[in-house]
Design a protein around this motif. Structure first.
Motif, PDB file in Angstrom:
ATOM      1  N   CYS A  19       0.834  -1.203   0.000  1.00  0.00           N
ATOM      2  CA  CYS A  19       0.000   0.000   0.000  1.00  0.00           C
ATOM      3  C   CYS A  19       0.871   1.256   0.000  1.00  0.00           C
ATOM      4  N   PRO A  20       0.746   2.113  -1.003  1.00  0.00           N
ATOM      5  CA  PRO A  20       1.627   3.282  -1.111  1.00  0.00           C
ATOM      6  C   PRO A  20       1.328   4.375  -0.094  1.00  0.00           C
ATOM      7  N   THR A  21       0.167   4.335   0.536  1.00  0.00           N
ATOM      8  CA  THR A  21      -0.206   5.392   1.484  1.00  0.00           C
ATOM      9  C   THR A  21      -0.390   4.869   2.905  1.00  0.00           C
ATOM     10  N   SER A  22       0.033   3.630   3.152  1.00  0.00           N
ATOM     11  CA  SER A  22      -0.078   3.028   4.494  1.00  0.00           C
ATOM     12  C   SER A  22      -1.517   3.026   4.987  1.00  0.00           C
ATOM     13  N   ALA A  23      -2.447   2.705   4.102  1.00  0.00           N
ATOM     14  CA  ALA A  23      -3.864   2.699   4.457  1.00  0.00           C
ATOM     15  C   ALA A  23      -4.326   1.349   4.977  1.00  0.00           C
ATOM     16  N   ASN A  71      -3.303  16.822  -1.341  1.00  0.00           N
ATOM     17  CA  ASN A  71      -2.476  17.922  -1.839  1.00  0.00           C
ATOM     18  C   ASN A  71      -1.591  18.395  -0.695  1.00  0.00           C
ATOM     19  N   SER A  72      -0.315  18.041  -0.756  1.00  0.00           N
ATOM     20  CA  SER A  72       0.618  18.367   0.317  1.00  0.00           C
ATOM     21  C   SER A  72       0.758  19.870   0.530  1.00  0.00           C
ATOM     22  N   GLU A  94       3.803  14.831   9.402  1.00  0.00           N
ATOM     23  CA  GLU A  94       4.593  16.057   9.235  1.00  0.00           C
ATOM     24  C   GLU A  94       5.822  15.825   8.368  1.00  0.00           C
ATOM     25  N   GLU A  95       5.829  14.716   7.658  1.00  0.00           N
ATOM     26  CA  GLU A  95       6.926  14.425   6.720  1.00  0.00           C
ATOM     27  C   GLU A  95       6.673  15.184   5.418  1.00  0.00           C
ATOM     28  N   LYS A  96       7.677  15.813   4.894  1.00  0.00           N
ATOM     29  CA  LYS A  96       7.531  16.638   3.698  1.00  0.00           C
ATOM     30  C   LYS A  96       6.927  15.840   2.545  1.00  0.00           C
ATOM     31  N   LEU A  97       5.909  16.372   1.935  1.00  0.00           N
ATOM     32  CA  LEU A  97       5.159  15.793   0.821  1.00  0.00           C
ATOM     33  C   LEU A  97       4.304  14.598   1.223  1.00  0.00           C
ATOM     34  N   LYS A  98       4.475  14.117   2.460  1.00  0.00           N
ATOM     35  CA  LYS A  98       3.667  13.000   2.953  1.00  0.00           C
ATOM     36  C   LYS A  98       3.187  13.334   4.361  1.00  0.00           C
ATOM     37  N   GLU A  99       2.652  14.538   4.510  1.00  0.00           N
ATOM     38  CA  GLU A  99       2.244  15.004   5.832  1.00  0.00           C
ATOM     39  C   GLU A  99       1.145  14.133   6.447  1.00  0.00           C
ATOM     40  N   VAL A 100       0.373  13.493   5.585  1.00  0.00           N
ATOM     41  CA  VAL A 100      -0.718  12.631   6.036  1.00  0.00           C
ATOM     42  C   VAL A 100      -0.606  11.291   5.320  1.00  0.00           C
TER      43      VAL A 100
END
Length: 412
Positions: A19-23, A71-72, A94-100
């Motif tokens: 899963c690319p978004t850890s969902a 949208n980061s 709070e990771e850059k481009l992957k804040e959520v």
């Protein structure tokens, strides 16, 4: 919306890994995943900046599904999406481009990788249904074993043997103690003990290496992989190994040139006696009060004087303690349902918890003795009491705990 048939899941972790978004989050008992709240995701509703939005996505011809788009640039890491997520998959990093992370984008990678096809999308790919009704299967049930041998080493009594990788295991019924470690370890849900669906041990692939220089292009690993995780490399004779798989090691064990190597770290298992009645060996003085108090004769103690309780027979043996650990083997062979596995609420460290226990209905018992033969601990026996024709099973009543003068027994 992604749906998962949890009954058929083998807890291999491939979906979580891809899963690319850890969902998707895998636990030993279930799978937690973003289901986009049935098409109306709450995270998008509360996002004040529009960083999370719902988008209609044509997943197949004529079929649209809601998916989340992030949208980061618009995200200020306020955390409101995390607060309202009913599945608790969304996390603010709070990771850059992957804040959520933790939201489903309907990429279908989990659907494609699932080796047992239990992940699907309504109206597009229906998840495979599995019949896991284990009633009537007996104390040891083996089905569709792939012969990976993963269960052999964890067996504490050496009851499992594998003649050749790729062929089914065999279990020595006389040695097996019905502890359940094999079923908790099996990557493919091929073995069940006492008709119980196991809680799988956690595992992590520390490394999975492929030496292309050794590979002879025989494709043995590809053909052997029960989950079709290993793919051929186009243009040469080598293969592509997955980052996440069921970790059964069958490919490693069958590779004729040792081109594959895997290192798997396993979590602790939970044998059936890990819960129920605990005994502090250092406190136990082998008086036998617990055995004499037990209403179902589920405890057997040989005292320091060689007396066996509760039978009060002189044995001359060394002090010992034995008890029913509620493995359920007796219930699994009882054809009249006189013996069953039930549950009872007990208090541990001030908190109520449910624990398995054996339930008995004497009116259904015909004293056939099948349960006595099935008991791996030699605890069950016939009596002359018509109200208790079979004794030796633990109902987890707790009377032994109350009777112990040394406080050596407790719920665990």
């Amino acid at each position: 919306m992604i749906i998962i048939n949890d009954d058929g899941c083998i807890k291999c972790g491939a979906c979580e890994g891809t899963c690319p978004t850890s969902a998707i989050e895998l636990t030993p008992t279930t799978i937690i995943h973003c289901d986009t709240c049935g098409g109306e995701p709450k995270c998008a509703d509360v996002c004040p900046n529009g960083a999370l939005k719902v988008e209609d996505y044509e997943i197949a011809e004529g079929i649209e599904q809601a998916r989340l788009v992030f949208n980061s640039i618009l995200c200020d890491s306020c955390g409101k999406c995390e607060e309202v997520c009913p599945q608790e998959t969304i996390v603010v990093t709070e990771e850059k481009l992957k804040e959520v992370k933790g939201f489903c984008v309907m990429c279908q990678k989990c659907v494609d990788i699932c080796p047992v096809d239990v992940i699907g999308i309504p109206g597009v790919v229906e998840p495979k249904e599995y019949d896991l009704d284990l009633s009537g299967k007996g104390p040891v049930y083996i089905a569709d074993c792939v012969g990976c041998g993963t269960c052999v080493e964890p067996c504490p009594v050496g009851a499992i043997s594998l003649d050749e990788y790729g062929t089914p295991i065999t279990v020595d019924d006389d040695k097996c103690i019905r502890c359940g470690l094999c079923s908790q370890t099996c990557p493919w849900n091929a073995i069940f003990i006492s008709e119980k669906k196991p809680v799988k041990r956690e595992k992590e692939i520390k490394s999975f290496n492929f030496a292309a220089s050794k590979c002879i292009g025989c494709n043995t690993c590809i053909e052997a992989c029960p989950g079709d995780f290993i793919k051929p490399n186009s243009g040469d004779l080598t293969v592509q190994i997955p980052e996440v798989c069921a970790a059964c090691s069958l490919c490693v064990n069958l590779c004729p040139v040792d081109a594959l190597e895997i290192d798997v770290e396993w979590g602790e298992g939970a044998p059936v006696d890990a819960e129920g009645i605990g005994r502090d060996v250092e406190k136990c003085d082998f008086i036998g009060a617990c055995a004499n108090k037990c209403p179902t004769e589920a405890i057997r103690v040989v005292t320091k004087t060689g007396m066996c309780c509760p039978s009060l027979e002189e044995t001359g043996g060394d002090p010992s303690f034995a008890s029913c650990i509620r493995c359920g083997a007796c219930a699994s062979v009882c054809s009249n349902n006189a013996l069953n596995i039930g549950s009872i609420e007990v208090t541990i460290d001030g908190e109520p918890v449910l624990r398995d226990r054996i339930e008995f209905n004497p009116s259904k018992c015909d004293a056939c003795g099948d349960c006595i033969s099935a008991c791996p601990y030699d605890m069950l026996h016939k009596t002359d009491n018509p109200k208790l024709p079979i004794a030796g099973f633990c109902t987890l009543c707790g009377q032994c705990i109350e009777a112990c003068p040394a406080d050596a027994l407790c719920y665990k």
